[in-house]
Write a protein that holds these residues in place. Sequence first.
Motif, PDB file in Angstrom:
ATOM      1  N   SER A 129       0.816  -1.229   0.000  1.00 25.92           N
ATOM      2  CA  SER A 129       0.000   0.000   0.000  1.00 25.92           C
ATOM      3  C   SER A 129       0.844   1.271   0.000  1.00 25.92           C
ATOM      4  O   SER A 129       0.333   2.363  -0.260  1.00 25.92           O
ATOM      5  N   GLY A 130       2.141   1.138   0.313  1.00 29.85           N
ATOM      6  CA  GLY A 130       2.993   2.318   0.308  1.00 29.85           C
ATOM      7  C   GLY A 130       2.720   3.268   1.449  1.00 29.85           C
ATOM      8  O   GLY A 130       2.982   4.472   1.361  1.00 29.85           O
ATOM      9  N   GLN A 131       2.210   2.735   2.552  1.00 30.72           N
ATOM     10  CA  GLN A 131       1.956   3.548   3.743  1.00 30.72           C
ATOM     11  C   GLN A 131       3.129   3.398   4.721  1.00 30.72           C
ATOM     12  O   GLN A 131       4.079   2.666   4.482  1.00 30.72           O
ATOM     13  N   LYS A 132       3.026   4.097   5.837  1.00 32.33           N
ATOM     14  CA  LYS A 132       4.039   3.984   6.892  1.00 32.33           C
ATOM     15  C   LYS A 132       3.405   3.372   8.127  1.00 32.33           C
ATOM     16  O   LYS A 132       2.185   3.491   8.335  1.00 32.33           O
ATOM     17  N   ARG A 133       4.224   2.714   8.921  1.00 33.40           N
ATOM     18  CA  ARG A 133       3.720   2.027  10.121  1.00 33.40           C
ATOM     19  C   ARG A 133       4.748   2.209  11.232  1.00 33.40           C
ATOM     20  O   ARG A 133       5.947   2.074  10.997  1.00 33.40           O
ATOM     21  N   ASN A 134       4.254   2.510  12.439  1.00 32.94           N
ATOM     22  CA  ASN A 134       5.149   2.625  13.598  1.00 32.94           C
ATOM     23  C   ASN A 134       4.904   1.453  14.539  1.00 32.94           C
ATOM     24  O   ASN A 134       3.864   1.370  15.185  1.00 32.94           O
ATOM     25  N   THR A 135       5.863   0.558  14.587  1.00 35.33           N
ATOM     26  CA  THR A 135       5.762  -0.657  15.392  1.00 35.33           C
ATOM     27  C   THR A 135       6.778  -0.692  16.520  1.00 35.33           C
ATOM     28  O   THR A 135       6.675  -1.505  17.422  1.00 35.33           O
ATOM     29  N   PHE A 136       7.778   0.188  16.464  1.00 39.74           N
ATOM     30  CA  PHE A 136       8.845   0.212  17.466  1.00 39.74           C
ATOM     31  C   PHE A 136       9.063   1.629  17.987  1.00 39.74           C
ATOM     32  O   PHE A 136      10.143   2.196  17.869  1.00 39.74           O
ATOM     33  N   ALA A 137       7.989   2.199  18.529  1.00 40.71           N
ATOM     34  CA  ALA A 137       8.008   3.492  19.216  1.00 40.71           C
ATOM     35  C   ALA A 137       8.073   4.682  18.275  1.00 40.71           C
ATOM     36  O   ALA A 137       8.071   5.821  18.713  1.00 40.71           O
ATOM     37  N   GLY A 138       8.146   4.442  16.954  1.00 39.74           N
ATOM     38  CA  GLY A 138       8.127   5.560  16.019  1.00 39.74           C
ATOM     39  C   GLY A 138       9.443   6.301  15.925  1.00 39.74           C
ATOM     40  O   GLY A 138       9.473   7.495  15.596  1.00 39.74           O
ATOM     41  N   TRP A 139      10.544   5.601  16.163  1.00 37.46           N
ATOM     42  CA  TRP A 139      11.868   6.232  16.129  1.00 37.46           C
ATOM     43  C   TRP A 139      12.659   5.842  14.875  1.00 37.46           C
ATOM     44  O   TRP A 139      13.882   5.718  14.916  1.00 37.46           O
ATOM     45  N   ALA A 140      11.953   5.614  13.785  1.00 34.71           N
ATOM     46  CA  ALA A 140      12.591   5.331  12.485  1.00 34.71           C
ATOM     47  C   ALA A 140      13.396   4.030  12.514  1.00 34.71           C
ATOM     48  O   ALA A 140      14.563   3.989  12.141  1.00 34.71           O
ATOM     49  N   ALA A 141      12.739   2.952  12.933  1.00 30.47           N
ATOM     50  CA  ALA A 141      13.435   1.673  13.108  1.00 30.47           C
ATOM     51  C   ALA A 141      14.138   1.202  11.837  1.00 30.47           C
ATOM     52  O   ALA A 141      15.308   0.784  11.873  1.00 30.47           O
ATOM     53  N   THR A 142      13.447   1.247  10.696  1.00 27.86           N
ATOM     54  CA  THR A 142      14.074   0.777   9.452  1.00 27.86           C
ATOM     55  C   THR A 142      15.305   1.600   9.111  1.00 27.86           C
ATOM     56  O   THR A 142      16.332   1.058   8.686  1.00 27.86           O
ATOM     57  N   LEU A 143      15.235   2.910   9.327  1.00 22.90           N
ATOM     58  CA  LEU A 143      16.361   3.791   9.008  1.00 22.90           C
ATOM     59  C   LEU A 143      17.572   3.489   9.883  1.00 22.90           C
ATOM     60  O   LEU A 143      18.686   3.300   9.384  1.00 22.90           O
ATOM     61  N   VAL A 144      17.363   3.435  11.191  1.00 18.50           N
ATOM     62  CA  VAL A 144      18.485   3.172  12.106  1.00 18.50           C
ATOM     63  C   VAL A 144      19.032   1.761  11.894  1.00 18.50           C
ATOM     64  O   VAL A 144      20.244   1.543  11.891  1.00 18.50           O
ATOM     65  N   ASP A 145      18.129   0.807  11.692  1.00 22.61           N
ATOM     66  CA  ASP A 145      18.533  -0.578  11.476  1.00 22.61           C
ATOM     67  C   ASP A 145      19.374  -0.731  10.210  1.00 22.61           C
ATOM     68  O   ASP A 145      20.224  -1.617  10.125  1.00 22.61           O
ATOM     69  N   ALA A 146      19.137   0.122   9.211  1.00 21.44           N
ATOM     70  CA  ALA A 146      19.817  -0.014   7.920  1.00 21.44           C
ATOM     71  C   ALA A 146      21.088   0.821   7.807  1.00 21.44           C
ATOM     72  O   ALA A 146      21.776   0.756   6.783  1.00 21.44           O
TER      73      ALA A 146
END
Length: 546
Positions: free
Chosen positions: A81-98
Amino acid sequence: MFGGHVDWSQVPKQHTVTSMHALPTGKPKKLPKVQYQFPTEDSSEKKFREERRSAVLDAFKRAYGSYKEHAWMADELTPISGQKRNTFAGWAATLVDALDTLWIMGLKDEFNEAVAATVSIDFASTSQEEINVFETTIRYMGGFLSAYDLSADERLLVKAKELGEMLLHAFDTPNHMPITRWRVMDARRGAPQTADPVTLVAEIGSLVMEFTRLSQITGDPRWFDATHRVMKLFEEQQSKTHVPGMWPILVNARDMDLTWHDTFTLGAMSDSAYEYLPKMHALLGGLEPMYEKMYRAAMDAAIRYTLWRPMTPDNADILIAGMAHVDAEHKGGLDFQGQHLVCFAGGMFALGGKLFNEQTHLDVGKKLTDGCVWTYKAMPLGIMPEVMHMIECPTNEPCEWNEEAWHKEVVRRKGGNSDASEVQKIIAEERLQPGFTSLDDRRYILRPEAIESVFILYRITGRKDLQESAWQMFNAIQENTKTSLANGALADVSREDGKVTVTDSMESFWLAETLKYFYLIFSEPDLISLDDFTFNTEAHPFRIPK
């Protein structure tokens, strides 16, 4: 939503630590060499390998680019769907993880842009009432520390320390045991805190690598002290459980009792508590003997109680890690289950085998890794399910394929009768491949654990067939999970009828772990050498002190 910047180092604690455990001192020991001595490749081999690495890089750039366009600074992109989802407190998990994946893949412009963005993350603000301390530690703190270890960008260390100051407050309990599902804003307001009476052993026992590395880099012992207390408790009670050497999946942090539960596994709910034992030995330069001692005792018990050999049509020499149920009277048995999550264990045994000169463990690691590769190849899509059962050999010795025994176990698990037509009906309806007796969770959620062990075993043994298996795995995953934007989890890996359902979910570990391990297995062996780095459970490499 709670907002407003707060300096967590200034938030008062209710239970002051009066005596501090210091990091081990002295010159780190010379650890045994882990990596295989790879021969120089010829030009055609190099071209072939680099083409494969380039395909992985393209997959990463495509998914990361979609995250950047559609879900920037959110925890996850929804890949359909190209939406955003906050599953880990909303601290940009994918960004920090990558972050470290960007650096490792040579995407330096994207890395610098990402670091600049992460500076704005406010750990005093979240819309979630409760955060998972374990996930926050492995994804966020691990992500910052690893990216700092690789790049030396001081902004990353500032963020790691900022997060570390906050997470220390999860240990602000009467016995200094951490709260794993933590109401962080209650702590900010100074509410009384008590550790939980029921918590997953992995969530309390897998904070130590990240906290230790932060103390090593900063020279501040507070983080090492916080998790060392926990691991001392693990050491003290290791021999007192129903399976001496292992800890059960559930423990009581409030009463500091790690012995009461009756289920033992290297898999879900326990996994990284074991994974971190040999890695902590390496991270501390071999200067803390408790980790080798705990590793040896745990793996001796795991081999005895949880590993089993499946019966397969090709009589494959493989092992699977199951789940043991053992009560206080030492009665119980082994559940002949397999999990995608427990595929990390092959790499763990192989690494421990090299670090502690245990050939038996290296052999076990090979058979466990080969077991996961076999399971991938046995499924119609070439992808392993989350959870399954297979028919077992009576012992870990070879056993001949017995179709009648397989049918009997299929029926037993389904609760039907052994009529031949009934058996074939169950096999057809359940879409069971030969040897499989049930598919308990048919999903594939973009997990990394199988390629993780394939990568580690490849770096340790140099086995070329592991690169080939990795390539088959990568192509199967790409072909079946690709969406118009990125990649999504699969609902059912047993379908081969054109009805494969891709779901609108892409966890941060797809970029942080799965694609990183695929990239590294097709990279030069000195890129993130296992002799120089040790990975946390989110595939974040930490530099081993020399």
